[in-house]
Each structure stands twice: as C-alpha cells, then as structure tokens.
Design an enzyme around this catalytic site. Structure first.
Site, PDB file in Angstrom:
ATOM      1  CB  CYS A   1      -0.930  -0.010   1.197  1.00  0.00           C
ATOM      2  SG  CYS A   1      -2.009  -1.437   1.184  1.00  0.00           S
TER       3      CYS A   1
ATOM      4  CG  HIS B   1      -3.421   3.208   1.941  1.00  0.00           C
ATOM      5  ND1 HIS B   1      -3.883   2.861   0.702  1.00  0.00           N
ATOM      6  CD2 HIS B   1      -3.404   2.060   2.677  1.00  0.00           C
ATOM      7  CE1 HIS B   1      -4.124   1.558   0.684  1.00  0.00           C
ATOM      8  NE2 HIS B   1      -3.846   1.056   1.868  1.00  0.00           N
TER       9      HIS B   1
ATOM     10  CG  ASN C   1      -6.655  -1.221   0.857  1.00  0.00           C
ATOM     11  OD1 ASN C   1      -5.960  -0.804  -0.069  1.00  0.00           O
ATOM     12  ND2 ASN C   1      -6.142  -1.632   2.007  1.00  0.00           N
TER      13      ASN C   1
END
Ligand code: COA
Length: 332
Positions: free
Chosen positions: A118, A259, A289
């Site tokens: 990520c 994020h 996500n």
C-alpha cells in the site's frame, strides 16, 4: 528527504481508471457470512470495483497512464522512465511496467515494478523525485495499479470485504523555478512485520503446487487488528514528522490524502492530529482498498473535484504490507 540545491519535481499530470463492475456489500452478503451494516460501520466501504475477466493489472495501468500523460500535455515518447507500484502484477516476471511501456508505445526507457504494497505509490514518487533531482530524467510516469480481486479469498470475510481493483497514475516533471512541487518525501520499512499482511504462496518460499492451492495460500492473509492499531499511530507520526522537517504546522495543511485502508483508521488518525475531516480526502466508500492505487486515484479525484487549488499544501500518507510506510508533502 531534503534535496537541497537539486532540481525539484512536480506532479504535472494525473489520471485514474476504475473497472466498471461493482461488488457491493449486498453482493458480499450472498458470498460470505457478513452484512452491509457491519462492513459500513467497521470499514466505511459500500462497494468496490472488480476488473473484467480479460483485464490484468497492466490494462488498468494503461488506461490511467494514458490520461496522466495527456493531462501533463505530453506524449508517450516524452516519458523517460516508468515505475509501476503493484503487488498484483500481471506475472511474477516480466514486470507490469514493461508491459505498460509496450502498450503505451514509449521509447526504450527504464521500466520496472516497485513492490511496497500500500506504500508503493509514495515509494515510487520518492524514487522518481530523486531521478529528476539528479538530472537523469525529466518526465517520469508513476503508476499505482492493482487487481487485488485475483488474490482475495472470497471465503475469508476478514479480508474479502476490504479490497478492490483500480489504477491511478501521475507524471512527475521538473518543477519550474520556485514553482509548486514536492517539498518532502519519506519512506521506510520494518520487515519484522512481514507476516502481518502476506500472500504466502506462489513465490520461491512456497512455490505453486496442488497442496499450496488446497491450503488456499495463493490468497492474501492479514492480522487485521494488529495492522489497524499500527496504521493509526504511523499515519499520525508521518504527518507530524513531515511537517516538522519542513518547519510547517498542521494549520498549514490544506488537504491530507491518506491511503484508503479503512475509514475508521482515517477518522481516528484525523482525530489524533486534531484535523477536521473536511481536510481529509476519503473515497474508500466507493472503491475499498486498492493498495498502491488508492493515493493516485484519490489525487486525481481530488483534482477533478476542485479540491486542489494552486498553492495548497497537500500531504500524502500511507502504511501497508512489509511493513512499509511513506509520506510526501507537496505544494500544489
Ligand atoms: N462481517 C461480519 N463479521 C465479521 C466480519 C465480517 N466481514 N469480519 C470479522 N467479523 C467478526 C469477527 O469474526 C469478530 O467476531 P467475534 O467477536 O465473534 O470473534 C468480530 O467481527 C470482530 O472482528 P475483528 O477482526 O476484531 O474486527 P475489526 O473491528 O478489527 O475489523 C477489519 C476487522 C479487518 C475491518 C479491521 O481490523 C481492519 O480494517 N484492519 C486493518 C486492515 C487493513 O487496513 N489492511 C490493509 C492495510 S494497507
């Protein structure tokens, strides 16, 4: 990281691509033992996008990259380097970046993948920035692209609710004299947490075998609660340290683009930072996500939604598998 006296870099163009198919919480109710209310409350996610069967990560990357190059007023031939941040490449090798280079029709330039989960996009931004600072490159294409749905276990309700597919891209170019650009980047890792979020099978440690598949090791595994706690404290630390390095304060921040991992993590970090949610960009409700893709998708959405004005101070911040973490401070 300060690059005193060297050439600055700015984001000259952005683009995003989200596959058409939506996987809603209601759809997931039909697949695993979960429900819309639990997912919304615990994660803030309502739906995610899923790539078509004939789409792989480089296809998503290509759509976002085309838009970013055009947005920068450039042609593919102007790109000097390609970095694709991904943990869901088309294949272990060759790299997704090589596929992208060919699809775009770029010159024979350096093209490589960057695996930092990520944190991948900000890692790519930091690497690209140094390439521009050193004078090696003028225009670097950085992409965050993921087809996580191919690596999600739709029998595991602890992970399958979270992840989606998508791609975002940016072209980094040389900053004009004293013009807006990247002020600070920071990226780091701690491999002692490597097993907290992992795709165990298919690599050299546990190669692909029937047994591996029977044990479902080809899918993402995660210690959700541990990651949750670490994420909040790291995000708060990253924002504070980044401001400190630049002699700025939280009041100077116009927008934080974190994020998109879990809306509750983002809200909790905002609370610790004493920042109102109006200053935090959130789109996890629509996409879930998408790992390395969340930040470039969010930058492009914030831009097209009029949330980024010239001169704004923007903070990008992330935490993810590795464990890795990264931040960037930029003047838009
Ligand atoms: N639907 C319904 N119930 C669920 C569920 C689901 N999809 N997933 C877990 N549960 C249940 C659990 O079984 C548990 O039940 P129990 O109390 O009877 O044992 C209960 O809900 C609480 O589980 P827990 O894992 O503590 O939930 P949580 O509040 O920590 O939320 C995550 C789980 C995964 C949403 C959360 O931990 C998270 O977001 N972590 C960070 C993950 C992340 O962001 N990873 C990517 C980082 S880049």
């Amino acid at each position: 990281m300060k690059l005193n006296g060297l050439r600055g870099a700015r984001i000259a163009g952005t683009g995003r691509y989200l596959p058409e198919r939506r996987l809603t919480n209601r759809d997931l109710e039909q697949i695993v033992d979960t429900n819309d209310e639990w997912i919304r409350q615990r994660t803030g996610i309502i739906e995610r996008r899923i790539a078509a069967p004939d789409q792989a990560t480089s296809d998503l990357a290509y759509e976002a990259a085309k838009l970013a190059i055009a947005d920068a007023g450039l042609q593919p031939a102007d790109i000097d380097q390609i970095i694709v941040a991904t943990v869901s490449p088309d294949t272990v090798f060759p790299s997704t970046a090589c596929r992208l280079q060919h699809k775009l029709g770029c010159r024979e330039i350096p093209a490589f993948d960057l695996a930092a989960a990520c944190s991948g996009f900000i890692y790519a931004l930091a690497v690209a920035r140094t390439g521009i600072a050193s004078g090696s490159f003028d225009n670097v294409l950085i992409v965050g692209a993921e087809c996580l749905s191919r690596f999600v276990d739709y029998e595991d309700r602890g992970t399958c609710i979270l992840f989606g597919d998508g791609a975002g891209a940016a072209v980094l170019s040389v900053a004009r004299d004293n013009g807006p650009g990247i002020i600070d980047t920071h990226f780091a890792a701690d491999g002692s947490g490597a097993d907290l979020m992992i795709l165990p099978g298919g690599g050299s440690r546990i190669p692909a075998t029937h047994e591996m598949v029977d044990r479902r090791l080809q899918y993402i595994r995660m210690e959700g609660r541990v990651v949750y706690k670490q994420a909040i404290s790291k995000i708060v630390m990253l924002v504070n340290e980044s401001l400190e390095r630049c002699n700025l304060t939280r009041d100077d921040i116009d927008l934080i683009i974190p994020h998109q991992m879990n809306a509750r993590i983002i809200q909790s970090a905002a609370k610790h930072l004493n920042l109102p949610m109006e200053k935090i960009f959130v789109n996890i409700d629509r996409y879930g996500n998408t790992s390395a893709a969340t930040i470039p998708i969010a930058i492009d959405e914030a831009k097209s939604g009029g949330m980024l004005k010239q001169g704004d101070l923007v903070c990008l911040v992330t935490f993810g598998g590795g464990m890795t973490w990264a931040s960037a401070l930029l003047r838009w």
